[in-house]
Design an enzyme around this catalytic site. Structure first.
Site, PDB file in Angstrom:
ATOM      1  N   LYS A  13      -3.729   7.697  -5.674  1.00 29.75           N
ATOM      2  CA  LYS A  13      -5.116   7.796  -6.887  1.00 29.75           C
ATOM      3  C   LYS A  13      -5.554   9.134  -6.924  1.00 29.75           C
ATOM      4  O   LYS A  13      -5.860  10.304  -7.948  1.00 29.75           O
ATOM      5  CB  LYS A  13      -6.687   7.155  -5.893  1.00 29.75           C
ATOM      6  CG  LYS A  13      -6.861   5.964  -5.696  1.00 29.75           C
ATOM      7  CD  LYS A  13      -7.991   5.324  -4.975  1.00 29.75           C
ATOM      8  CE  LYS A  13      -7.869   6.699  -3.237  1.00 29.75           C
ATOM      9  NZ  LYS A  13      -6.707   5.753  -2.275  1.00 29.75           N
ATOM     10  N   ARG A  88     -16.541   4.263  -1.818  1.00 31.13           N
ATOM     11  CA  ARG A  88     -15.949   3.739  -0.771  1.00 31.13           C
ATOM     12  C   ARG A  88     -16.256   1.846  -0.281  1.00 31.13           C
ATOM     13  O   ARG A  88     -15.549   1.546   0.583  1.00 31.13           O
ATOM     14  CB  ARG A  88     -14.922   4.720   0.029  1.00 31.13           C
ATOM     15  CG  ARG A  88     -13.694   4.506  -0.148  1.00 31.13           C
ATOM     16  CD  ARG A  88     -13.044   5.367   0.954  1.00 31.13           C
ATOM     17  NE  ARG A  88     -11.525   5.765   1.197  1.00 31.13           N
ATOM     18  CZ  ARG A  88     -10.657   6.556   1.088  1.00 31.13           C
ATOM     19  NH1 ARG A  88     -11.741   7.787   0.284  1.00 31.13           N
ATOM     20  NH2 ARG A  88     -10.061   7.113   1.555  1.00 31.13           N
ATOM     21  N   ARG A 127       4.602  10.994   2.463  1.00 32.92           N
ATOM     22  CA  ARG A 127       3.569  12.024   2.225  1.00 32.92           C
ATOM     23  C   ARG A 127       3.159  12.880   3.076  1.00 32.92           C
ATOM     24  O   ARG A 127       3.297  13.829   3.979  1.00 32.92           O
ATOM     25  CB  ARG A 127       1.871  12.118   2.040  1.00 32.92           C
ATOM     26  CG  ARG A 127       0.543  12.737   1.542  1.00 32.92           C
ATOM     27  CD  ARG A 127      -0.493  11.746   0.698  1.00 32.92           C
ATOM     28  NE  ARG A 127      -1.013  10.951   1.761  1.00 32.92           N
ATOM     29  CZ  ARG A 127      -2.477   9.851   1.325  1.00 32.92           C
ATOM     30  NH1 ARG A 127      -2.395  10.419   0.355  1.00 32.92           N
ATOM     31  NH2 ARG A 127      -2.933   9.965   2.220  1.00 32.92           N
ATOM     32  N   ARG A 160      -0.337  14.547   6.984  1.00 31.97           N
ATOM     33  CA  ARG A 160      -1.879  14.549   7.978  1.00 31.97           C
ATOM     34  C   ARG A 160      -1.600  13.646   8.649  1.00 31.97           C
ATOM     35  O   ARG A 160      -1.426  12.500   9.168  1.00 31.97           O
ATOM     36  CB  ARG A 160      -2.483  13.745   6.460  1.00 31.97           C
ATOM     37  CG  ARG A 160      -2.661  14.650   5.298  1.00 31.97           C
ATOM     38  CD  ARG A 160      -3.782  14.309   4.089  1.00 31.97           C
ATOM     39  NE  ARG A 160      -5.103  12.582   4.409  1.00 31.97           N
ATOM     40  CZ  ARG A 160      -5.042  12.470   3.322  1.00 31.97           C
ATOM     41  NH1 ARG A 160      -4.916  12.494   2.086  1.00 31.97           N
ATOM     42  NH2 ARG A 160      -5.764  10.917   3.789  1.00 31.97           N
ATOM     43  N   ARG A 171      -6.382   2.200   7.943  1.00 31.08           N
ATOM     44  CA  ARG A 171      -7.037   2.233   7.398  1.00 31.08           C
ATOM     45  C   ARG A 171      -6.808   1.222   6.077  1.00 31.08           C
ATOM     46  O   ARG A 171      -8.165   0.653   5.021  1.00 31.08           O
ATOM     47  CB  ARG A 171      -6.468   4.405   6.119  1.00 31.08           C
ATOM     48  CG  ARG A 171      -6.901   4.782   7.794  1.00 31.08           C
ATOM     49  CD  ARG A 171      -5.963   5.513   6.834  1.00 31.08           C
ATOM     50  NE  ARG A 171      -6.169   6.719   5.692  1.00 31.08           N
ATOM     51  CZ  ARG A 171      -5.855   7.371   5.169  1.00 31.08           C
ATOM     52  NH1 ARG A 171      -4.604   7.978   5.866  1.00 31.08           N
ATOM     53  NH2 ARG A 171      -5.710   8.378   4.026  1.00 31.08           N
TER      54      ARG A 171
END
Ligand code: ADP
Ligand code: AMP
Length: 213
Positions: A13, A88, A127, A160, A171
């Site tokens: 996203k 969300r 990531r 992260r 998540r």
């Protein structure tokens, strides 16, 4: 043009929202980036958000909705924006919808970037994020020019805290329970568009451009 990006954490996203923002000259508004910036600055909001983010849970709607509505009320959002990571939950979507309809406005496109859960954990462990400027890389798919350093601002890239595999699993569960219902919400409004997020990033973007025109 007002756009909402939908999709699991790690679906791409943010990557696509940045490309849309640049191509269409509208701001990229990421609630996750706003929380991380607050965390870095040590604000009260940042401290409160961190408790939830570290567990892979959603920050409560009471905290999230206000920062988003304040952000989109700013001057640079006059001609539209691309929302990444908001809404969300259904209550968040309803608050946004109500605030917009009071202005005689609405969301033009909700773009769902579809990536199966199997691919997500791999995406997230690769990531690397720049906490200074918000740029995002992937060690295999979208590497920075110099390992560990942001191409845009030269800062150090980090994994992260919430991208560790055990948090990613949580998540994903939260996504399926609380965020996926938004697909029906925006389908009912006639603005949902779906793209195949497993394709290379430029191909995903070409599909999105074909939708947005
Ligand atoms: P989200 O904002 O949905 O959480 P990101 O845009 O940060 O996801 O993307 C998650 C990870 O996957 C990042 O490391 C990013 O560089 C990488 N990525 C994004 N799009 C693609 C793609 N089309 N193919 C492969 N990797 C991608
Ligand atoms: P993101 O950068 O979009 O992956 O968001 C990182 C984390 O910030 C999420 O896992 C949540 O804990 C929190 N967060 C970001 N946006 C929202 C939102 N709209 N509602 C609740 N929590 C959010």
């Amino acid at each position: 043009m007002k756009i909402v990006m939908l999709g699991a954490p790690g679906a791409g996203k943010g990557t696509q929202a940045k490309m849309i923002a640049e191509a269409y000259g509208i701001p990229h508004v990421s609630t996750g980036d706003i929380f991380r910036a607050n965390l870095k600055e040590g604000t009260e909001l940042g401290k409160q958000a961190k408790v939830y983010m570290d567990k892979g849970e959603l920050v409560p709607d009471e905290l999230t909705v206000k920062i988003l509505l304040d952000r989109v009320a700013k001057d640079d959002c006059k001609n539209g924006y691309v929302l990444d990571g908001f809404p969300r939950t259904i209550p968040q979507a309803e608050v946004l919808d109500k605030a917009l309809s009071e202005l005689g406005e609405s969301i033009d496109y909700a773009v769902d970037v579809e990536v199966p859960d199997e691919n997500i954990v791999r995406r997230m462990s690769g990531r690397r994020a720049c906490l200074s400027c918000g740029a995002t890389y992937h060690i295999e798919h979208i590497p920075p020019k110099k390992e560990g350093i942001c191409d845009t601002c030269g800062s150090e890239l980090v994994l992260r805290d919430d991208d560790k595999p055990e948090t990613v699993q949580k998540r994903l569960t939260v996504y399926h329970e609380q965020t996926q219902p938004l697909i029906d919400f925006y389908t009912a409004k006639g603005v949902l568009k779906t793209v195949d997020g497993t394709q290379p990033m430029d191909k995903v973007f070409a599909d999105i451009k074909a939708i947005l025109g």
